[in-house]
Scaffold this motif. Structure first.
Motif, PDB file in Angstrom:
ATOM      1  N   ALA A  88      32.669  29.804  37.707  1.00  0.00           N
ATOM      2  CA  ALA A  88      33.819  30.300  36.947  1.00  0.00           C
ATOM      3  C   ALA A  88      34.584  29.104  36.399  1.00  0.00           C
ATOM      4  O   ALA A  88      34.838  28.137  37.128  1.00  0.00           O
ATOM      5  CB  ALA A  88      34.717  31.138  37.834  1.00  0.00           C
ATOM      6  N   GLU A  89      34.944  29.223  35.133  1.00  0.00           N
ATOM      7  CA  GLU A  89      35.527  28.089  34.418  1.00  0.00           C
ATOM      8  C   GLU A  89      36.663  27.382  35.141  1.00  0.00           C
ATOM      9  O   GLU A  89      36.716  26.164  35.212  1.00  0.00           O
ATOM     10  CB  GLU A  89      36.055  28.561  33.060  1.00  0.00           C
ATOM     11  CG  GLU A  89      35.040  28.546  31.967  1.00  0.00           C
ATOM     12  CD  GLU A  89      34.232  27.275  31.929  1.00  0.00           C
ATOM     13  OE1 GLU A  89      33.060  27.323  32.338  1.00  0.00           O
ATOM     14  OE2 GLU A  89      34.753  26.234  31.515  1.00  0.00           O
ATOM     15  N   THR A  90      37.602  28.157  35.646  1.00  0.00           N
ATOM     16  CA  THR A  90      38.848  27.538  36.098  1.00  0.00           C
ATOM     17  C   THR A  90      38.853  27.216  37.587  1.00  0.00           C
ATOM     18  O   THR A  90      39.844  26.729  38.101  1.00  0.00           O
ATOM     19  CB  THR A  90      40.046  28.464  35.781  1.00  0.00           C
ATOM     20  OG1 THR A  90      39.799  29.715  36.404  1.00  0.00           O
ATOM     21  CG2 THR A  90      40.216  28.667  34.295  1.00  0.00           C
ATOM     22  N   GLY A 124      28.181  36.148  32.989  1.00  0.00           N
ATOM     23  CA  GLY A 124      29.077  36.312  31.852  1.00  0.00           C
ATOM     24  C   GLY A 124      29.926  35.098  31.586  1.00  0.00           C
ATOM     25  O   GLY A 124      30.069  34.681  30.426  1.00  0.00           O
ATOM     26  N   CYS A 125      30.526  34.522  32.632  1.00  0.00           N
ATOM     27  CA  CYS A 125      31.423  33.395  32.393  1.00  0.00           C
ATOM     28  C   CYS A 125      30.641  32.241  31.758  1.00  0.00           C
ATOM     29  O   CYS A 125      29.423  32.115  31.948  1.00  0.00           O
ATOM     30  CB  CYS A 125      32.098  32.976  33.700  1.00  0.00           C
ATOM     31  SG  CYS A 125      33.513  31.885  33.407  1.00  0.00           S
ATOM     32  N   ASP A 126      31.365  31.389  31.034  1.00  0.00           N
ATOM     33  CA  ASP A 126      30.777  30.448  30.081  1.00  0.00           C
ATOM     34  C   ASP A 126      29.424  29.828  30.461  1.00  0.00           C
ATOM     35  O   ASP A 126      28.487  29.843  29.667  1.00  0.00           O
ATOM     36  CB  ASP A 126      31.735  29.280  29.848  1.00  0.00           C
ATOM     37  CG  ASP A 126      33.013  29.702  29.150  1.00  0.00           C
ATOM     38  OD1 ASP A 126      33.265  30.914  29.025  1.00  0.00           O
ATOM     39  OD2 ASP A 126      33.764  28.806  28.726  1.00  0.00           O
ATOM     40  N   LYS A 127      29.343  29.213  31.637  1.00  0.00           N
ATOM     41  CA  LYS A 127      28.130  28.450  31.954  1.00  0.00           C
ATOM     42  C   LYS A 127      27.046  29.301  32.576  1.00  0.00           C
ATOM     43  O   LYS A 127      25.906  28.868  32.715  1.00  0.00           O
ATOM     44  CB  LYS A 127      28.452  27.298  32.921  1.00  0.00           C
ATOM     45  CG  LYS A 127      29.569  26.386  32.476  1.00  0.00           C
ATOM     46  CD  LYS A 127      29.328  25.797  31.108  1.00  0.00           C
ATOM     47  CE  LYS A 127      30.501  24.969  30.633  1.00  0.00           C
ATOM     48  NZ  LYS A 127      31.748  25.724  30.408  1.00  0.00           N
ATOM     49  N   GLY A 196      36.036  40.775  33.656  1.00  0.00           N
ATOM     50  CA  GLY A 196      35.338  40.384  32.432  1.00  0.00           C
ATOM     51  C   GLY A 196      35.678  38.991  31.971  1.00  0.00           C
ATOM     52  O   GLY A 196      36.498  38.289  32.574  1.00  0.00           O
ATOM     53  N   THR A 197      35.033  38.620  30.880  1.00  0.00           N
ATOM     54  CA  THR A 197      35.140  37.262  30.342  1.00  0.00           C
ATOM     55  C   THR A 197      36.237  37.196  29.281  1.00  0.00           C
ATOM     56  O   THR A 197      36.748  38.231  28.835  1.00  0.00           O
ATOM     57  CB  THR A 197      33.788  36.847  29.727  1.00  0.00           C
ATOM     58  OG1 THR A 197      33.411  37.847  28.776  1.00  0.00           O
ATOM     59  CG2 THR A 197      32.714  36.741  30.802  1.00  0.00           C
ATOM     60  N   CYS A 198      36.586  35.994  28.864  1.00  0.00           N
ATOM     61  CA  CYS A 198      37.668  35.820  27.883  1.00  0.00           C
ATOM     62  C   CYS A 198      37.397  36.680  26.644  1.00  0.00           C
ATOM     63  O   CYS A 198      36.285  36.653  26.102  1.00  0.00           O
ATOM     64  CB  CYS A 198      37.798  34.351  27.502  1.00  0.00           C
ATOM     65  SG  CYS A 198      38.349  33.349  28.889  1.00  0.00           S
ATOM     66  N   PRO A 199      38.400  37.437  26.179  1.00  0.00           N
ATOM     67  CA  PRO A 199      38.151  38.461  25.160  1.00  0.00           C
ATOM     68  C   PRO A 199      38.223  37.967  23.722  1.00  0.00           C
ATOM     69  O   PRO A 199      38.517  38.736  22.807  1.00  0.00           O
ATOM     70  CB  PRO A 199      39.266  39.468  25.443  1.00  0.00           C
ATOM     71  CG  PRO A 199      40.394  38.627  25.921  1.00  0.00           C
ATOM     72  CD  PRO A 199      39.785  37.485  26.677  1.00  0.00           C
ATOM     73  N   THR A 203      33.360  30.675  24.496  1.00  0.00           N
ATOM     74  CA  THR A 203      31.977  30.341  24.871  1.00  0.00           C
ATOM     75  C   THR A 203      31.257  31.541  25.489  1.00  0.00           C
ATOM     76  O   THR A 203      30.083  31.784  25.199  1.00  0.00           O
ATOM     77  CB  THR A 203      31.980  29.162  25.853  1.00  0.00           C
ATOM     78  OG1 THR A 203      32.686  28.090  25.231  1.00  0.00           O
ATOM     79  CG2 THR A 203      30.576  28.709  26.163  1.00  0.00           C
ATOM     80  N   ALA A 204      31.938  32.303  26.349  1.00  0.00           N
ATOM     81  CA  ALA A 204      31.261  33.425  27.005  1.00  0.00           C
ATOM     82  C   ALA A 204      30.787  34.446  25.965  1.00  0.00           C
ATOM     83  O   ALA A 204      29.631  34.879  25.995  1.00  0.00           O
ATOM     84  CB  ALA A 204      32.199  34.076  28.004  1.00  0.00           C
ATOM     85  N   SER A 205      31.667  34.810  25.034  1.00  0.00           N
ATOM     86  CA  SER A 205      31.282  35.797  24.014  1.00  0.00           C
ATOM     87  C   SER A 205      30.192  35.220  23.110  1.00  0.00           C
ATOM     88  O   SER A 205      29.263  35.934  22.698  1.00  0.00           O
ATOM     89  CB  SER A 205      32.492  36.187  23.166  1.00  0.00           C
ATOM     90  OG  SER A 205      33.549  36.620  23.993  1.00  0.00           O
TER      91      SER A 205
END
Ligand code: FES
Length: 565
Positions: A88-90, A124-127, A196-199, A203-205
């Motif tokens: 997770a990114e953060t 789902g999250c970026d990486k 969910g991922t950043c809307p 990067t995730a989308s």
């Protein structure tokens, strides 16, 4: 190496020197989990579980896995859930990017080493999506990518909010003194409110759209919100499809090809995708033996307009994209530029898919090709004496007033140096200067963090400066905005010219010419090169493996021993 002619539980037997004994023992231990002999005869679908208390973006993974299992059972398979690394990114220090390759290795090895005829990888999250695709391609066992989906937006004082373009906007307002402590805490509680991922088109989308375009995720699934019932239906369908490809043997090498990678590169541009997308797509393609060239990116970028009107370069959010036609609408608008004979895990070609009824399309969200949101591709690569192997600018998220400019370098030698001095009221910086951050690349020890969105120095921010040219070998969040040059290669820590820039040097940027030059004589550069000292070597563990083997951005920051090109 497992014997790919073996199936089900008999795949890749543990070596006790007697194959029959190994299978008997495995069946016996599987029965300890309550499986019947009949169940153990079925095709096995492994489901990579990335739920974690450290990953808010994967909050819905448990219910998705239940739906995948339903699909597997309905299609006559046996679902077997297994854990992998979750990123997770953060929540990761120093940055999730450092662990993408670790997750890809974990995913590849667990798909290869455990008995499964197909895999559904849930991320789902970026990486996580690039890591899972890299791992699944290298394992080359039939696989379906299931996306967790974007989160929903929330409201603050009547205004619609979505992480993390709005995170940055409000933080910039707070830094400029436009919000007080109480107000920023209120915003903090409303930026990310569902699973969910950043809307936004971060990067995730972007990676979700790339996974679908490559053909590794089911058509129409990239943009379904995390909390929407369609997301569970997509999970059930993914499980069902995994059983079908377990039987047919449709492996990733038939899906991820030079043509599908080029389609994904076009989509990256047409959606105004994240700068991280180019690194991840290059790494994914590299596992399939396909090279992504930055020169080709520039050619395609000039032919492919941005059609998607989503933040950070537009107005809307992922839930609007889903309701307004989603990725299918984008693919139809650029159909004439795509290779239509590429195959997806459905067994259909892209051409077959695009012949179907498109359904409702909102032209404000997915613009027609003739009336784009931005007339050119979102990303462009730059070369020059400061970046002999290339750098990236997200022109769709930048102020073109600075595209043809020259400025004085204000240099920070590392992210730590920048954090310490950027808000110093005595910092010698003017609005027309170029801010340079060194030693934030892959080998720097910082792991190429998303700190390339360098803050506007405090004294300029307070004076109302909204954008300034910023240059680094770091990455930036796909949700950021500004005239930001990233992924400079070779990086400073690898002896690149970026590490030789000094305060007061002149730098010239010409986006029109795709150039980016340090105006310092070769003689002076040779002198500085002789005085250059490398960053400290990592002494042990994964950090050492990473520093010793990570490649530069133009090779996707993969490990040299994992790429197939
Ligand atoms: Fe996971 Fe943005 S933090 S997608």
């Amino acid at each position: 190496m497992a014997d790919e002619t073996e199936k089900g539980l008999a795949r890749g037997l543990t070596n006790y020197g007697d194959k029959d004994f190994s299978l008997y023992l495995r069946r016996s231990f599987a029965k300890a989990m309550g499986f019947t002999s009949e169940s153990l005869e079925k095709p096995i679908v492994g489901i990579a579980d990335t739920a974690s208390s450290y990953n808010n973006c994967h909050r819905n993974v448990p219910e998705q896995i239940e739906a995948v299992k339903r699909g597997v059972l309905a299609a006559g398979g046996l679902p077997m859930v297994f854990p992998t690394v979750s990123l997770a990114e953060t929540f990761l220090h120093p940055t999730s990017m450092l662990y993408r390759n670790l997750m890809s290795m974990d995913t590849e090895e667990m798909i290869s080493a455990q008995p499964m005829d197909a895999a559904v990888v849930v991320g789902g999250c970026d990486k996580t999506v690039p890591a899972q695709l890299m791992g699944a391609i290298s394992a080359n066992r039939p696989a379906v990518q299931l996306i967790t989906g974007p989160m929903m937006t929330a409201r603050h004082e009547g205004e619609r909010l979505g992480a993390c373009t709005d995170c940055r906007r409000f933080w910039a307002m707070y830094r400029a003194g436009e919000l007080n402590d109480q107000q920023i805490v209120a915003v903090e509680s409303r930026l990310a409110t569902t699973a969910g991922t950043c809307p936004v088109m971060g990067t995730a989308s972007t990676m979700a759209c790339i996974a679908e375009t490559l053909g590794m995720a089911l058509p129409g699934t990239a943009a379904i919100p995390a909390v929407h019932a369609d997301r569970l239906r997509a999970a059930e369908e993914s499980g069902k499809r995994a059983v079908e490809i377990a039987r047919s043997g449709l492996t990733p090498d038939k899906v991820v090809t030079e043509k599908s990678v080029e389609n994904a590169l076009r989509v990256l541009l047409a959606i105004g995708g994240s700068t991280n997308g180019i690194i991840h797509l290059t790494a994914i393609a590299g596992r399939a033996g396909v090279n992504v060239s930055l020169d080709r990116l520039n050619e395609i970028s000039d032919e492919t307009p941005v059609l998607v009107n989503l933040k950070p370069s537009g107005d809307h959010y992922m839930e609007d994209f889903f309701a307004g036609g989603g990725l299918g609408a984008v693919l139809r608008e650029i159909k004439h530029l795509l290779h239509l004979d590429t195959l997806s895990i459905t067994g259909e070609t892209l051409g077959d898919r695009l012949n179907e009824d498109p359904g409702f399309i909102d032209p404000d969200i997915v613009r027609p090709f003739a009336e784009p949101h931005y007339p050119l591709g979102g990303l462009v690569s730059l070369f020059g004496t400061l970046a002999p192997n290339g750098a990236i600018l997200k022109r769709a998220a930048a102020d073109d007033a600075l595209f043809e400019s020259e400025g004085r370098a204000v240099v920070f030698s590392s992210p730590a140096d920048m954090a310490e001095r950027i808000d110093d009221p005595d910092l010698d910086v003017e609005p027309n200067d170029f801010i340079v951050l060194q030693n934030a690349g892959p080998k720097s020890g910082y792991g190429m963090p998303e700190c390339g969105y360098l803050p506007i120095p405090g004294k300029l921010a307070r004076a109302g400066v909204k954008d300034i040219v910023r240059i680094s070998d770091a990455r930036m969040s796909g949700t950021a905005y500004g005239t930001i040059i990233l992924h400079v290669s070779p990086e400073a820590a690898d002896g690149g010219p970026l590490g030789l820039v000094r305060n007061g040097d002149r730098i010239r940027l010409s986006v029109k010419e795709r150039r980016f030059d340090l105006l310092v004589s070769e003689e002076e550069m040779a002198k500085r090169r002789a005085e250059w000292t490398p960053v400290e070597a990592e002494p042990r563990g994964y950090a050492k493996l990473y520093q010793d083997h990570v490649l530069q951005a133009e090779d996707g920051c993969d490990f040299d021993f994992l790429r197939a090109v």
